[in-house]
Motif scaffolding. Structure first.
Motif, PDB file in Angstrom:
ATOM      1  N   LEU A  37       0.832  -1.201   0.000  1.00 26.45           N
ATOM      2  CA  LEU A  37       0.000   0.000   0.000  1.00 26.45           C
ATOM      3  C   LEU A  37       0.869   1.253   0.000  1.00 26.45           C
ATOM      4  N   LYS A  38       0.619   2.134  -0.966  1.00 28.69           N
ATOM      5  CA  LYS A  38       1.403   3.366  -1.079  1.00 28.69           C
ATOM      6  C   LYS A  38       0.588   4.612  -0.745  1.00 28.69           C
ATOM      7  N   ALA A  39      -0.718   4.504  -0.837  1.00 25.19           N
ATOM      8  CA  ALA A  39      -1.580   5.656  -0.575  1.00 25.19           C
ATOM      9  C   ALA A  39      -1.589   5.973   0.914  1.00 25.19           C
ATOM     10  N   PRO A  40      -1.670   7.253   1.266  1.00 29.16           N
ATOM     11  CA  PRO A  40      -1.819   7.601   2.681  1.00 29.16           C
ATOM     12  C   PRO A  40      -3.044   6.878   3.241  1.00 29.16           C
ATOM     13  N   THR A  41      -2.880   6.303   4.404  1.00 26.48           N
ATOM     14  CA  THR A  41      -3.934   5.461   4.969  1.00 26.48           C
ATOM     15  C   THR A  41      -4.180   5.820   6.424  1.00 26.48           C
ATOM     16  N   LEU A  42      -5.441   5.938   6.773  1.00 28.47           N
ATOM     17  CA  LEU A  42      -5.844   6.195   8.154  1.00 28.47           C
ATOM     18  C   LEU A  42      -6.648   5.007   8.640  1.00 28.47           C
ATOM     19  N   ILE A  43      -6.231   4.446   9.760  1.00 27.45           N
ATOM     20  CA  ILE A  43      -6.957   3.348  10.386  1.00 27.45           C
ATOM     21  C   ILE A  43      -7.461   3.844  11.722  1.00 27.45           C
ATOM     22  N   ILE A  44      -8.763   3.784  11.907  1.00 27.49           N
ATOM     23  CA  ILE A  44      -9.386   4.243  13.157  1.00 27.49           C
ATOM     24  C   ILE A  44      -9.963   3.026  13.853  1.00 27.49           C
ATOM     25  N   TRP A  45      -9.583   2.826  15.114  1.00 20.47           N
ATOM     26  CA  TRP A  45      -9.995   1.628  15.843  1.00 20.47           C
ATOM     27  C   TRP A  45     -10.530   2.008  17.210  1.00 20.47           C
ATOM     28  N   GLY A  46     -11.633   1.399  17.610  1.00 19.75           N
ATOM     29  CA  GLY A  46     -12.186   1.640  18.938  1.00 19.75           C
ATOM     30  C   GLY A  46     -11.426   0.861  19.999  1.00 19.75           C
ATOM     31  N   LYS A  47     -10.998   1.545  21.045  1.00 15.87           N
ATOM     32  CA  LYS A  47     -10.238   0.872  22.116  1.00 15.87           C
ATOM     33  C   LYS A  47     -11.089  -0.154  22.857  1.00 15.87           C
ATOM     34  N   GLN A  48     -12.408  -0.001  22.821  1.00 18.59           N
ATOM     35  CA  GLN A  48     -13.286  -0.939  23.501  1.00 18.59           C
ATOM     36  C   GLN A  48     -13.972  -1.887  22.521  1.00 18.59           C
ATOM     37  N   ASP A  49     -13.320  -2.141  21.401  1.00 24.13           N
ATOM     38  CA  ASP A  49     -13.851  -3.080  20.402  1.00 24.13           C
ATOM     39  C   ASP A  49     -13.843  -4.487  21.010  1.00 24.13           C
ATOM     40  N   THR A  50     -15.015  -5.087  21.088  1.00 18.03           N
ATOM     41  CA  THR A  50     -15.116  -6.446  21.624  1.00 18.03           C
ATOM     42  C   THR A  50     -15.283  -7.482  20.506  1.00 18.03           C
ATOM     43  N   VAL A  51     -15.301  -7.021  19.258  1.00 16.48           N
ATOM     44  CA  VAL A  51     -15.413  -7.928  18.118  1.00 16.48           C
ATOM     45  C   VAL A  51     -14.019  -8.288  17.609  1.00 16.48           C
ATOM     46  N   LEU A  52     -13.207  -7.273  17.376  1.00 17.28           N
ATOM     47  CA  LEU A  52     -11.820  -7.462  16.932  1.00 17.28           C
ATOM     48  C   LEU A  52     -10.924  -6.770  17.959  1.00 17.28           C
ATOM     49  N   ASP A  53     -10.359  -7.550  18.837  1.00 18.89           N
ATOM     50  CA  ASP A  53      -9.579  -7.061  19.967  1.00 18.89           C
ATOM     51  C   ASP A  53      -8.413  -6.177  19.505  1.00 18.89           C
ATOM     52  N   PRO A  54      -8.410  -4.901  19.921  1.00 23.01           N
ATOM     53  CA  PRO A  54      -7.336  -4.009  19.493  1.00 23.01           C
ATOM     54  C   PRO A  54      -5.948  -4.492  19.919  1.00 23.01           C
ATOM     55  N   ALA A  55      -5.860  -5.170  21.045  1.00 28.78           N
ATOM     56  CA  ALA A  55      -4.561  -5.673  21.508  1.00 28.78           C
ATOM     57  C   ALA A  55      -3.970  -6.693  20.535  1.00 28.78           C
ATOM     58  N   LEU A  56      -4.829  -7.371  19.789  1.00 28.33           N
ATOM     59  CA  LEU A  56      -4.366  -8.336  18.792  1.00 28.33           C
ATOM     60  C   LEU A  56      -4.202  -7.709  17.407  1.00 28.33           C
ATOM     61  N   TYR A  57      -5.149  -6.853  17.045  1.00 25.60           N
ATOM     62  CA  TYR A  57      -5.183  -6.365  15.674  1.00 25.60           C
ATOM     63  C   TYR A  57      -4.338  -5.122  15.415  1.00 25.60           C
ATOM     64  N   ILE A  58      -4.195  -4.240  16.377  1.00 20.96           N
ATOM     65  CA  ILE A  58      -3.394  -3.034  16.142  1.00 20.96           C
ATOM     66  C   ILE A  58      -1.938  -3.391  15.848  1.00 20.96           C
ATOM     67  N   PRO A  59      -1.294  -4.262  16.630  1.00 18.91           N
ATOM     68  CA  PRO A  59       0.088  -4.636  16.275  1.00 18.91           C
ATOM     69  C   PRO A  59       0.179  -5.287  14.889  1.00 18.91           C
ATOM     70  N   ARG A  60      -0.838  -6.036  14.541  1.00 20.12           N
ATOM     71  CA  ARG A  60      -0.870  -6.681  13.224  1.00 20.12           C
ATOM     72  C   ARG A  60      -0.944  -5.643  12.110  1.00 20.12           C
ATOM     73  N   TRP A  61      -1.791  -4.622  12.297  1.00 22.49           N
ATOM     74  CA  TRP A  61      -1.899  -3.549  11.310  1.00 22.49           C
ATOM     75  C   TRP A  61      -0.590  -2.776  11.218  1.00 22.49           C
ATOM     76  N   ARG A  62       0.051  -2.528  12.366  1.00 19.11           N
ATOM     77  CA  ARG A  62       1.327  -1.800  12.357  1.00 19.11           C
ATOM     78  C   ARG A  62       2.376  -2.570  11.542  1.00 19.11           C
ATOM     79  N   LYS A  63       2.337  -3.878  11.634  1.00 19.66           N
ATOM     80  CA  LYS A  63       3.282  -4.714  10.881  1.00 19.66           C
ATOM     81  C   LYS A  63       2.934  -4.736   9.386  1.00 19.66           C
TER      82      LYS A  63
END
Length: 98
Positions: A37-63
């Motif tokens: 991906l080369k386009a500027p990208t914004l990812i917005i995530w809810g800290k209280q997401d109970t469907v896709l746990d931010p503790a699991l998915y945010i590091p994955r997105w960062r990678k």
């Protein structure tokens, strides 16, 4: 709002359609392409997401998308734009103004 979101799922055909959609999504394709991906990208995530746990998915997105701007929004669930519409609008406007 919960009542409004749940109305479509009261119909068996809609529920089946949702199941088929989820079953046929190929997230591996997306994950394979994200590092390119080369386009500027914004990812917005809810800290209280109970469907896709931010503790699991945010590091994955960062990678997978290291150049993306990732913002975790306090007091926001899986549907961030419904939980914190003003904050999401602010983030979008700031991102688009860059």
């Amino acid at each position: 709002m919960v009542q409004e979101y749940s109305i479509p799922y009261a119909f068996p055909c809609n529920l089946t359609s949702q199941w088929v959609l989820e079953r046929n999504l190929h997230w591996s394709d997306t994950e394979d392409l994200l590092p390119r991906l080369k386009a500027p990208t914004l990812i917005i995530w809810g800290k209280q997401d109970t469907v896709l746990d931010p503790a699991l998915y945010i590091p994955r997105w960062r990678k997978l998308a290291p150049k993306a701007t990732i913002v975790e929004v306090e007091h926001a669930s899986h549907v961030v734009h419904a939980s914190q519409p003003e904050r999401v609008n602010q983030l979008l406007l700031e991102f688009l103004a860059q």
